[in-house]
Motif scaffolding. Structure first.
Motif, PDB file in Angstrom:
ATOM      1  N   LYS A   1       1.039  -1.362  -0.099  1.00 26.19           N
ATOM      2  CA  LYS A   1      -0.002  -0.014  -0.155  1.00 26.19           C
ATOM      3  C   LYS A   1       0.985   2.019  -0.023  1.00 26.19           C
ATOM      4  CE  LYS A   1      -3.922  -2.705   0.083  1.00 26.19           C
ATOM      5  NZ  LYS A   1      -5.141  -2.666  -1.055  1.00 26.19           N
ATOM      6  N   THR A   2       0.149   2.630   0.003  1.00 27.76           N
ATOM      7  CA  THR A   2       0.960   3.663  -0.659  1.00 27.76           C
ATOM      8  C   THR A   2       0.785   3.986   0.774  1.00 27.76           C
ATOM      9  OG1 THR A   2      -1.261   5.099  -0.881  1.00 27.76           O
ATOM     10  CG2 THR A   2       1.055   4.103  -2.950  1.00 27.76           C
ATOM     11  N   LEU A   3       2.216   5.381   1.085  1.00 24.71           N
ATOM     12  CA  LEU A   3       2.034   5.627   1.947  1.00 24.71           C
ATOM     13  C   LEU A   3       0.768   6.598   2.454  1.00 24.71           C
ATOM     14  CD1 LEU A   3       3.850   6.962   4.443  1.00 24.71           C
ATOM     15  CD2 LEU A   3       4.827   8.494   3.085  1.00 24.71           C
ATOM     16  N   THR A   4       0.657   7.665   1.311  1.00 25.82           N
ATOM     17  CA  THR A   4      -1.055   7.928   1.384  1.00 25.82           C
ATOM     18  C   THR A   4      -2.310   7.077   2.298  1.00 25.82           C
ATOM     19  OG1 THR A   4      -0.236   9.566  -0.404  1.00 25.82           O
ATOM     20  CG2 THR A   4      -2.744   9.473   0.488  1.00 25.82           C
ATOM     21  N   PHE A   5      -2.328   5.795   1.543  1.00 23.90           N
ATOM     22  CA  PHE A   5      -2.937   4.592   2.087  1.00 23.90           C
ATOM     23  C   PHE A   5      -2.524   4.503   4.257  1.00 23.90           C
ATOM     24  CE2 PHE A   5      -4.822   0.787   3.315  1.00 23.90           C
ATOM     25  CZ  PHE A   5      -6.429   0.915   2.963  1.00 23.90           C
ATOM     26  N   THR A   7      -0.802   6.248   5.679  1.00 25.14           N
ATOM     27  CA  THR A   7      -1.210   7.330   6.606  1.00 25.14           C
ATOM     28  C   THR A   7      -1.913   7.923   7.205  1.00 25.14           C
ATOM     29  OG1 THR A   7       1.463   8.142   5.770  1.00 25.14           O
ATOM     30  CG2 THR A   7      -0.442   9.783   7.338  1.00 25.14           C
ATOM     31  N   CYS A   8      -2.852   7.533   5.967  1.00 26.10           N
ATOM     32  CA  CYS A   8      -4.799   7.580   6.173  1.00 26.10           C
ATOM     33  C   CYS A   8      -5.719   6.699   7.275  1.00 26.10           C
ATOM     34  CB  CYS A   8      -5.749   7.632   4.592  1.00 26.10           C
ATOM     35  SG  CYS A   8      -5.517   8.613   3.891  1.00 26.10           S
ATOM     36  N   MET A   9      -5.292   5.555   6.870  1.00 26.59           N
ATOM     37  CA  MET A   9      -5.917   4.634   7.464  1.00 26.59           C
ATOM     38  C   MET A   9      -5.281   4.729   9.637  1.00 26.59           C
ATOM     39  SD  MET A   9      -7.081   2.559   6.133  1.00 26.59           S
ATOM     40  CE  MET A   9      -7.973   3.403   5.393  1.00 26.59           C
ATOM     41  N   ILE A  10      -3.272   5.509   9.452  1.00 27.81           N
ATOM     42  CA  ILE A  10      -3.814   5.972  11.145  1.00 27.81           C
ATOM     43  C   ILE A  10      -4.303   7.055  11.770  1.00 27.81           C
ATOM     44  CG2 ILE A  10      -1.144   6.556  11.798  1.00 27.81           C
ATOM     45  CD1 ILE A  10       0.662   4.453  10.517  1.00 27.81           C
ATOM     46  N   ASN A  11      -4.276   7.843  10.672  1.00 33.46           N
ATOM     47  CA  ASN A  11      -4.875   9.008  10.941  1.00 33.46           C
ATOM     48  C   ASN A  11      -6.211   8.860  11.658  1.00 33.46           C
ATOM     49  OD1 ASN A  11      -3.544  12.021  10.391  1.00 33.46           O
ATOM     50  ND2 ASN A  11      -2.556  10.207   9.182  1.00 33.46           N
ATOM     51  N   CYS A  12      -7.320   8.215  10.953  1.00 31.79           N
ATOM     52  CA  CYS A  12      -8.627   7.458  10.911  1.00 31.79           C
ATOM     53  C   CYS A  12      -8.305   6.609  12.391  1.00 31.79           C
ATOM     54  CB  CYS A  12      -8.983   6.694   9.873  1.00 31.79           C
ATOM     55  SG  CYS A  12      -9.774   7.362   8.223  1.00 31.79           S
ATOM     56  N   ALA A  50       3.793  11.560   9.298  1.00 31.30           N
ATOM     57  CA  ALA A  50       3.454  11.082   8.530  1.00 31.30           C
ATOM     58  C   ALA A  50       2.398  11.899   7.171  1.00 31.30           C
ATOM     59  CB  ALA A  50       3.133   9.678   8.346  1.00 31.30           C
ATOM     60  N   ALA A  51       1.561  12.220   8.559  1.00 32.27           N
ATOM     61  CA  ALA A  51       0.432  13.226   7.337  1.00 32.27           C
ATOM     62  C   ALA A  51       1.752  14.150   6.786  1.00 32.27           C
ATOM     63  CB  ALA A  51      -0.592  14.465   8.280  1.00 32.27           C
ATOM     64  N   VAL A  52       2.351  15.156   7.187  1.00 33.00           N
ATOM     65  CA  VAL A  52       2.932  15.941   6.451  1.00 33.00           C
ATOM     66  C   VAL A  52       4.021  15.662   6.042  1.00 33.00           C
ATOM     67  CG1 VAL A  52       4.614  17.733   7.063  1.00 33.00           C
ATOM     68  CG2 VAL A  52       2.853  17.497   9.109  1.00 33.00           C
ATOM     69  N   LEU A  53       4.737  14.513   5.918  1.00 27.92           N
ATOM     70  CA  LEU A  53       5.044  13.421   4.677  1.00 27.92           C
ATOM     71  C   LEU A  53       4.966  13.568   3.809  1.00 27.92           C
ATOM     72  CD1 LEU A  53       8.086  12.474   4.343  1.00 27.92           C
ATOM     73  CD2 LEU A  53       7.435  10.831   4.947  1.00 27.92           C
ATOM     74  N   SER A  88      -3.522  16.871   0.606  1.00 29.33           N
ATOM     75  CA  SER A  88      -3.693  18.295   1.271  1.00 29.33           C
ATOM     76  C   SER A  88      -4.446  18.337   2.754  1.00 29.33           C
ATOM     77  CB  SER A  88      -3.855  19.432   0.118  1.00 29.33           C
ATOM     78  OG  SER A  88      -3.029  19.418  -0.981  1.00 29.33           O
ATOM     79  N   LEU A  89      -5.229  17.402   2.121  1.00 28.76           N
ATOM     80  CA  LEU A  89      -6.334  18.162   3.688  1.00 28.76           C
ATOM     81  C   LEU A  89      -5.937  16.683   5.203  1.00 28.76           C
ATOM     82  CD1 LEU A  89      -8.447  18.760   4.928  1.00 28.76           C
ATOM     83  CD2 LEU A  89     -10.055  16.835   4.038  1.00 28.76           C
ATOM     84  N   LEU A  90      -4.720  15.733   4.647  1.00 29.48           N
ATOM     85  CA  LEU A  90      -4.429  15.303   5.968  1.00 29.48           C
ATOM     86  C   LEU A  90      -3.252  15.979   6.556  1.00 29.48           C
ATOM     87  CD1 LEU A  90      -4.078  11.720   6.178  1.00 29.48           C
ATOM     88  CD2 LEU A  90      -2.251  11.556   4.896  1.00 29.48           C
ATOM     89  N   GLY A  91      -2.303  16.446   5.485  1.00 28.43           N
ATOM     90  CA  GLY A  91      -1.541  18.083   6.801  1.00 28.43           C
ATOM     91  C   GLY A  91      -2.691  18.197   7.674  1.00 28.43           C
TER      92      GLY A  91
END
Length: 197
Positions: A1-5, A7-12, A50-53, A88-91
């Motif tokens: 999985k990509t870093l974006t995916f 990171t989204c799961m970790i943020n959720c 991770a979100a900012v990265l 963008s919104l993630l960060g």
């Protein structure tokens, strides 16, 4: 999985756990304090960096060579707004969380170690996926040499650690952590010379 995916799961997971903790547990209970402390450590060492990265890495590569990370054909399948929502919104949400809510981070070295461990674990996962499937999660990795991949991974890991350090300093200067010192939960001491007479 990509870093974006990932990171989204970790943020959720973080925001759901934080919300449940704040809504269900009394803030004076010892269980709340323990859970909140661990969530803050994870937020400071993994979630926020991770979100900012994701924001920095995605848009840097996007502006350098869009086909490497978001080919034009993607616009026919996924609306361009999606790119901003995911990258963008993630960060933005992580930074809002950092500066608008009270957090008690671990010491700098402990947080640094956590951030480094997460980076190594994710990179190891990328190479494991390639080993098992024969495919790279990122188009970029298939277009550069083996040496280039190692250099790229090293640079990205270095950038994440720099981001962690900057966020740690920003939190120490502007974040909400009343009556506590950064890195621990001990009350701040006020020198006698600064006491109001």
């Amino acid at each position: 999985k990509t870093l974006t995916f990932v990171t989204c799961m970790i943020n959720c997971w973080y925001f759901i756990a934080s919300s449940l903790c704040d809504l269900i547990l009394p803030k004076t209970s010892s269980l709340y304090k323990v859970i909140r402390r661990h969530l803050d450590i994870i937020f400071g060492g993994v979630v926020c960096p991770a979100a900012v990265l994701v924001v920095v890495a995605f848009w840097a590569i996007y502006n350098y060579s869009r086909p490497l990370i978001w080919p034009l054909m993607m616009d026919e399948v996924i609306p361009p707004l999606y790119a901003h929502m995911m990258h963008s919104l993630l960060g933005v949400m992580a930074l809002l969380e950092l500066f608008t809510f009270e957090h008690h981070f671990a010491s700098y070295l402990k947080g640094f170690g956590l951030c480094l461990s997460y980076s190594i674990a994710y990179v190891s996962w990328l190479f494991f996926v390639k080993y098992k499937s024969g495919l790279w999660p990122y188009t970029l990795f298939s277009r550069i040499s083996e040496r280039g991949r190692y250099i790229f991974v090293g640079v990205v890991m270095g950038v994440m650690l720099v981001i962690y350090s900057i966020l740690y300093l920003l939190h120490a200067r502007f974040g909400k952590h009343p009556n506590t010192a950064i890195g621990n939960n001990t009350p701040r001491k006020v020198s006698k010379s600064r006491k109001i007479k």
